[in-house]
Design a protein around this motif. Structure first.
Motif, PDB file in Angstrom:
ATOM      1  N   UNK B   6       0.850  -1.194   0.000  1.00 16.87           N
ATOM      2  CA  UNK B   6       0.000   0.000   0.000  1.00 16.87           C
ATOM      3  C   UNK B   6       0.884   1.240   0.000  1.00 16.87           C
ATOM      4  N   UNK B   7       0.856   1.963  -1.081  1.00 19.54           N
ATOM      5  CA  UNK B   7       1.731   3.127  -1.227  1.00 19.54           C
ATOM      6  C   UNK B   7       0.971   4.428  -0.960  1.00 19.54           C
ATOM      7  N   UNK B   8       1.685   5.372  -0.380  1.00 23.13           N
ATOM      8  CA  UNK B   8       1.088   6.689  -0.125  1.00 23.13           C
ATOM      9  C   UNK B   8       1.460   7.584  -1.296  1.00 23.13           C
ATOM     10  N   UNK B   9       0.475   7.849  -2.132  1.00 23.00           N
ATOM     11  CA  UNK B   9       0.753   8.573  -3.373  1.00 23.00           C
ATOM     12  C   UNK B   9       0.659  10.087  -3.228  1.00 23.00           C
ATOM     13  N   UNK B  10      -0.156  10.550  -2.309  1.00 19.42           N
ATOM     14  CA  UNK B  10      -0.292  11.997  -2.163  1.00 19.42           C
ATOM     15  C   UNK B  10      -1.031  12.333  -0.885  1.00 19.42           C
ATOM     16  N   UNK B  11      -0.777  13.510  -0.367  1.00 22.41           N
ATOM     17  CA  UNK B  11      -1.467  13.944   0.851  1.00 22.41           C
ATOM     18  C   UNK B  11      -1.953  15.375   0.675  1.00 22.41           C
ATOM     19  N   UNK B  12      -2.932  15.719   1.492  1.00 19.17           N
ATOM     20  CA  UNK B  12      -3.437  17.093   1.489  1.00 19.17           C
ATOM     21  C   UNK B  12      -4.044  17.411   2.842  1.00 19.17           C
ATOM     22  N   UNK B  13      -3.963  18.663   3.219  1.00 22.64           N
ATOM     23  CA  UNK B  13      -4.552  19.042   4.511  1.00 22.64           C
ATOM     24  C   UNK B  13      -4.879  20.518   4.525  1.00 22.64           C
ATOM     25  N   UNK B  14      -5.940  20.822   5.202  1.00 20.13           N
ATOM     26  CA  UNK B  14      -6.230  22.210   5.542  1.00 20.13           C
ATOM     27  C   UNK B  14      -6.215  22.287   7.064  1.00 20.13           C
ATOM     28  N   UNK B 170      -8.218   4.983  11.953  1.00 17.36           N
ATOM     29  CA  UNK B 170      -8.910   3.736  11.620  1.00 17.36           C
ATOM     30  C   UNK B 170      -9.370   3.749  10.169  1.00 17.36           C
ATOM     31  N   UNK B 171      -9.750   4.913   9.673  1.00 11.88           N
ATOM     32  CA  UNK B 171     -10.159   5.012   8.266  1.00 11.88           C
ATOM     33  C   UNK B 171      -8.976   4.705   7.347  1.00 11.88           C
ATOM     34  N   UNK B 172      -7.798   5.188   7.709  1.00  9.34           N
ATOM     35  CA  UNK B 172      -6.598   4.885   6.911  1.00  9.34           C
ATOM     36  C   UNK B 172      -6.293   3.383   6.997  1.00  9.34           C
ATOM     37  N   UNK B 173      -6.476   2.818   8.169  1.00  9.52           N
ATOM     38  CA  UNK B 173      -6.277   1.373   8.320  1.00  9.52           C
ATOM     39  C   UNK B 173      -7.246   0.592   7.433  1.00  9.52           C
ATOM     40  N   UNK B 174      -8.495   1.035   7.376  1.00  7.26           N
ATOM     41  CA  UNK B 174      -9.494   0.359   6.535  1.00  7.26           C
ATOM     42  C   UNK B 174      -9.123   0.478   5.050  1.00  7.26           C
ATOM     43  N   UNK B 175      -8.686   1.671   4.665  1.00  9.25           N
ATOM     44  CA  UNK B 175      -8.301   1.870   3.268  1.00  9.25           C
ATOM     45  C   UNK B 175      -7.107   1.020   2.892  1.00  9.25           C
ATOM     46  N   UNK B 176      -6.139   0.944   3.786  1.00  7.74           N
ATOM     47  CA  UNK B 176      -4.955   0.130   3.526  1.00  7.74           C
ATOM     48  C   UNK B 176      -5.331  -1.344   3.384  1.00  7.74           C
ATOM     49  N   UNK B 177      -6.214  -1.794   4.246  1.00 10.80           N
ATOM     50  CA  UNK B 177      -6.657  -3.194   4.186  1.00 10.80           C
ATOM     51  C   UNK B 177      -7.367  -3.465   2.846  1.00 10.80           C
ATOM     52  N   UNK B 178      -8.207  -2.524   2.445  1.00 13.36           N
ATOM     53  CA  UNK B 178      -8.954  -2.716   1.194  1.00 13.36           C
ATOM     54  C   UNK B 178      -8.003  -2.831   0.007  1.00 13.36           C
ATOM     55  N   UNK B 179      -6.943  -2.056   0.020  1.00  9.26           N
ATOM     56  CA  UNK B 179      -5.972  -2.151  -1.084  1.00  9.26           C
ATOM     57  C   UNK B 179      -5.197  -3.462  -0.990  1.00  9.26           C
ATOM     58  N   UNK B 180      -4.770  -3.832   0.184  1.00  9.96           N
ATOM     59  CA  UNK B 180      -4.034  -5.099   0.342  1.00  9.96           C
ATOM     60  C   UNK B 180      -4.827  -6.280  -0.205  1.00  9.96           C
ATOM     61  N   UNK B 181      -6.141  -6.262   0.068  1.00 13.33           N
ATOM     62  CA  UNK B 181      -6.984  -7.384  -0.335  1.00 13.33           C
ATOM     63  C   UNK B 181      -7.427  -7.304  -1.788  1.00 13.33           C
ATOM     64  N   UNK B 236      -3.961   9.758  -0.263  1.00 17.58           N
ATOM     65  CA  UNK B 236      -4.368   8.877  -1.352  1.00 17.58           C
ATOM     66  C   UNK B 236      -3.453   7.658  -1.320  1.00 17.58           C
ATOM     67  N   UNK B 237      -4.028   6.521  -1.026  1.00 22.73           N
ATOM     68  CA  UNK B 237      -3.286   5.263  -0.995  1.00 22.73           C
ATOM     69  C   UNK B 237      -3.536   4.523  -2.305  1.00 22.73           C
ATOM     70  N   UNK B 238      -2.543   3.769  -2.743  1.00 21.53           N
ATOM     71  CA  UNK B 238      -2.699   3.063  -4.017  1.00 21.53           C
ATOM     72  C   UNK B 238      -1.882   1.786  -4.022  1.00 21.53           C
ATOM     73  N   UNK B 239      -2.297   0.865  -4.862  1.00 23.76           N
ATOM     74  CA  UNK B 239      -1.562  -0.391  -5.010  1.00 23.76           C
ATOM     75  C   UNK B 239      -0.364  -0.226  -5.940  1.00 23.76           C
ATOM     76  N   UNK B 240      -0.428   0.760  -6.812  1.00 27.42           N
ATOM     77  CA  UNK B 240       0.687   1.053  -7.713  1.00 27.42           C
ATOM     78  C   UNK B 240       1.617   2.053  -7.029  1.00 27.42           C
ATOM     79  N   UNK B 241       2.914   1.776  -7.113  1.00 32.99           N
ATOM     80  CA  UNK B 241       3.851   2.640  -6.400  1.00 32.99           C
ATOM     81  C   UNK B 241       3.977   4.022  -7.043  1.00 32.99           C
ATOM     82  N   UNK B 242       3.984   4.068  -8.363  1.00 33.58           N
ATOM     83  CA  UNK B 242       4.177   5.369  -9.010  1.00 33.58           C
ATOM     84  C   UNK B 242       5.446   6.021  -8.481  1.00 33.58           C
ATOM     85  N   UNK B 243       5.360   7.259  -8.096  1.00 37.47           N
ATOM     86  CA  UNK B 243       6.518   7.967  -7.570  1.00 37.47           C
ATOM     87  C   UNK B 243       6.573   7.946  -6.047  1.00 37.47           C
ATOM     88  N   UNK B 244       5.730   7.125  -5.442  1.00 40.03           N
ATOM     89  CA  UNK B 244       5.669   7.107  -3.970  1.00 40.03           C
ATOM     90  C   UNK B 244       6.966   6.593  -3.365  1.00 40.03           C
TER      91      UNK B 244
END
Lengths: 368, 401
Positions: B6-14, B170-181, B236-244
């Motif tokens: 699970x790669x971290x492709x981008x982040x954003x925050x306000x 926990x939401x990030x954990x859920x997203x990571x799990x969804x990509x792993x699976x 933004x998490x992704x299964x493809x590494x891209x530039x992460x």
């Protein structure tokens, strides 16, 4: 993380509903056409003569929450605490509760109207709501922990604290599918070896003055929506010992943006010709019509029960109440599988297939 | 079954210190704090009168949570440069209920009679005409997820995690799990908190959780409570590494099963949460911890004890900080902004400080970063997020091999 995938068995269950505090017998009650509706006692002051499906008075003997603890609980949290105790007892899980997971679909918790009344009453000055008055007398007039009645995750946490359940967990806000997400995550946690045992289900109440005012405003009352309440849990295990059923399939789709996640995709990996018993758990009239139409086209020969016709609409609890009903039917009827379909106002649709334990296929798909 | 990475492709925050994550980081690195007196509503008689608020009112949005999440999600999405089949794109957000406006509260009070008694029957009748402008769906925890799902054409899994202060992690954990699976290829994950409002300040103030001194100073000997903050953080998490260059390596989730408002005094739930995340990542220690660090006497003491218990001698080479000194406590967004801080450390070697930490509590005994940010090589980092009610979530991120 263990990468092997294991079947997920149902080792016990619990249901808190208008039919009482026992899950066994719910399926038979529905088959008999037993309806639980009566004039609501909880809504009597604000909405007289409303029919509702309400949980009967809770016997002290099964209530793990003392009076002090109950003051910190929403109605849903209180019902959930009972379901947790019942499910653990039903599965005979007395030991090592630290490792037991807990995944729940929860609603937006409704605080006590008594507390809210006191808070607002003390905050009004000359017929106007006063923030300054609220900051002093309003706050002082209510239970200091009132805010905690409103926290959605406390529907899960109260039960966990009282029972000592402290494994992997999550609380999913649910308009139906969040409860299926809870079962899905719990099943995967077991299948992947994150935990050996987990509780999964939902708890909620539509029998609340503010909730019902909102539902009425949104037109649900005109369309045969009967507010309900309840809590239901499945006790899931990696062990087949004394298993009641197996989770053959658990899937949910998000149709928020289109109709791409239709039922065919959710049921893609299972043989639907083997399904002769279906329970639907819709959230409101449009969902009911959708599920009715889908079952007629996909399962024309199947026996179809709509749980809302018997237990009202208990929001986040409804899909879980349907699962335990299916579990009961698997114990008492000559059926090998029971499919439970739910749909919600967000357009989400969920499908859970429970089978007798002689069947070991364990397929879980998510979304598609 | 081989699980995917699970790669971290981008982040954003306000945040209250910046409209974007880079702007926020610049201020955070200087040790600035956004905590100020609340001025946009009357806090007279409130137990705590300060907060870390974002000054903009976002009048074009009907829901403040959505305004914040919208900004963060677009920044993250643009940074990620991903493309994905909508059906293989998921969204996993930590959010709690939105808040009724004061106008709504007043209207409801009036509907009940507006006098010295709350007339239930009158409320039942009068509440209905309020329909034209009281939209309950705006208060739904799922409203933000639903709106962003439409906006980003998400047709895969959509989940709203309502786990109080642990929701975002926990939401990030859920997203990571969804990509792993393999349930989705791209996941929009994170959390949002918009709780600088009278009801939240009142609620937390009433239970004595907020700082009477009006200072958020995690792990400080003079800490006396947390300060409410607001903002949104999305990854933004992704299964493809891209530039992460960084990946989510492990997650741990536990319940204390102890008390509604107090952590287990032995920190057992926190310990198991961290251990589970480390075990999933197949490592024994990390270079940096973004602690939950709320600035409450109890949380910080127990968390410090749990960290010492888990990492022991490894602490000598570790650094620890909490972002809540600068940005306050975002509740459902807290774990998500903590996650971004850890990503910053791994990708850029920038370890952000704990603002307002002037007198580190010797009883905590942690290698805390104070003052300004430091630069160091960070291969691995851990994020803690612990909730009221006893839900714990720990995440491990590491530099891609």
């Amino acid at each position: 993380m263990n990468q092997s995938r294991r079947p997920v068995f149902v080792s016990g269950a619990a249901a808190v509903s208008a039919f009482g505090f026992e899950w066994r017998g719910i399926g038979a009650a529905l088959k008999e056409g037993r309806v639980s509706f009566s004039h609501s006692s909880q809504l009597a002051d604000s909405h007289p003569s409303i029919l509702a499906s309400e949980v009967p008075a809770i016997p002290v003997s099964i209530d793990a929450a003392n009076a002090k603890a109950q003051k910190l609980m929403s109605r849903a949290a209180h019902l959930a605490t009972i379901a947790v105790q019942q499910a653990l007892a039903d599965a005979h899980w007395e030991d090592n509760r630290e490792e037991i997971g807990f995944y729940a679909g929860v609603g937006a918790s409704g605080g006590s109207m008594v507390e809210l009344t006191e808070m607002l009453r003390a905050s009004i000055v000359e017929h106007q709501f006063s923030l300054a008055r609220f900051g002093s007398a309003g706050l002082a007039a209510c239970n200091p922990l009132f805010a905690f009645q409103l926290m959605n995750n406390f529907t899960l946490c109260h039960g966990a604290i009282l029972a000592g359940v402290s494994g992997p967990n999550s609380a999913f806000y649910s308009r139906g599918n969040g409860t299926v997400a809870a079962l899905f995550e719990a099943s995967h946690a077991i299948a992947e070896g994150d935990c050996e045992r987990a509780l999964a289900g939902g708890a909620d109440s539509a029998v609340h003055a503010v909730t019902w005012a909102e539902l009425k405003r949104e037109g649900y009352a005109r369309n045969g929506f009967v507010p309900g309440e309840g809590a239901a849990l499945l006790a899931l295990s990696a062990s087949a010992d004394n298993a009641l059923a197996i989770v053959e399939h658990c899937a949910f789709g998000n149709s928020l943006t289109s109709d791409r996640n239709d039922l065919d995709k959710l049921l893609m990996n299972i043989d639907i010709t083997e399904i002769h018993s279906v329970i639907i758990a819709p959230w409101g009239t449009p969902a009911r019509q959708t599920l009715r139409a889908l079952t007629e086209t996909h399962f024309p020969q199947a026996s179809v029960l709509n749980i809302n016709e018997f237990l009202g609409d208990a929001l986040a609890a409804t899909p879980a109440l349907a699962w335990v009903t299916a579990l009961d039917l698997l114990q008492t009827e000559e059926i090998n599988k029971c499919l439970i379909l739910n749909a919600g106002i967000d357009g989400g649709i969920g499908a859970v297939l429970l089978g007798k334990t002689s069947r070991h296929a364990n397929i879980m798909e998510h979304g598609q | 079954m081989k699980l995917r990475r699970v790669y971290v492709r981008g982040v954003g925050a306000i945040t209250p210190l910046g409209a974007t994550w880079p702007l926020s980081v610049a201020a955070l690195a200087e040790g600035k704090s956004a905590i100020k007196p609340v001025t946009h509503f009357d806090v007279c008689n409130f137990p705590c009168t300060v907060a870390a608020a974002i000054p903009e009112r976002f009048t074009q949005f009907s829901d403040r949570r959505l305004a914040l999440a919208h900004a963060a999600a677009h920044e993250a999405w643009d940074a990620a440069g991903v493309s994905s089949n909508p059906e293989k794109t998921g969204i996993f957000l930590g959010a709690e209920s939105g808040r009724a406006s004061l106008r709504t509260v007043f209207a409801l009070a009036q509907a009940a009679g507006g006098g010295s008694t709350f007339n239930h029957q009158q409320f039942g009748i009068n509440a209905r005409p309020l329909a034209s402008w009281i939209d309950a769906s705006l208060a739904s925890p799922a409203a933000v997820t639903s709106a962003l799902a439409r906006e980003f054409d998400v047709a895969g899994p959509a989940e709203t995690i309502s786990l109080a202060c642990a929701s975002g992690a926990a939401a990030i954990a859920e997203g990571a799990r969804a990509i792993r699976l393999g349930l989705c290829d791209v996941a929009i994950c994170g959390g949002v908190g918009a709780d600088v409002d009278p009801l939240m300040l009142a609620g937390f103030g009433q239970v004595g959780a907020l700082s009477a001194r009006g200072i958020s100073c995690p792990f400080d000997v003079y800490r006396d409570g947390f300060v409410v903050g607001e903002g949104a953080a999305i990854a933004i998490l992704a299964s493809e590494q891209g530039s992460a260059t960084v990946e989510v390596a492990g997650e741990g989730r536990t319940l204390d099963g102890h008390h509604l408002t107090a952590p287990d005094p032995e920190g057992k739930g926190a310990i198991r949460s961290m251990q589970a995340a480390l075990q999933a990542a197949n490592i024994q220690a990390v270079d940096y911890i973004q602690a939950h660090g709320t600035s409450t006497p109890l949380n910080d003491a127990v968390e410090a004890m749990a960290i010492r218990n888990v990492f022991g001698k490894h602490l000598d080479r570790m650094h620890i900080s909490s972002i809540k000194g600068a940005l306050g406590h975002w509740i459902a967004g807290a774990g998500a902004i903590g996650f971004l801080c850890a990503i910053e450390a791994v990708t850029k070697g920038l370890v952000l400080p704990t603002a307002n930490l002037l007198h580190p509590d010797p009883a905590c005994g942690l290698p805390l970063v104070t003052g300004k940010a430091i630069q160091k090589e960070v291969e691995t980092a851990l994020i803690n997020s612990f909730a009221f009610g006893g839900a714990n979530c720990s995440l491990v991120v590491k530099r891609c091999a």
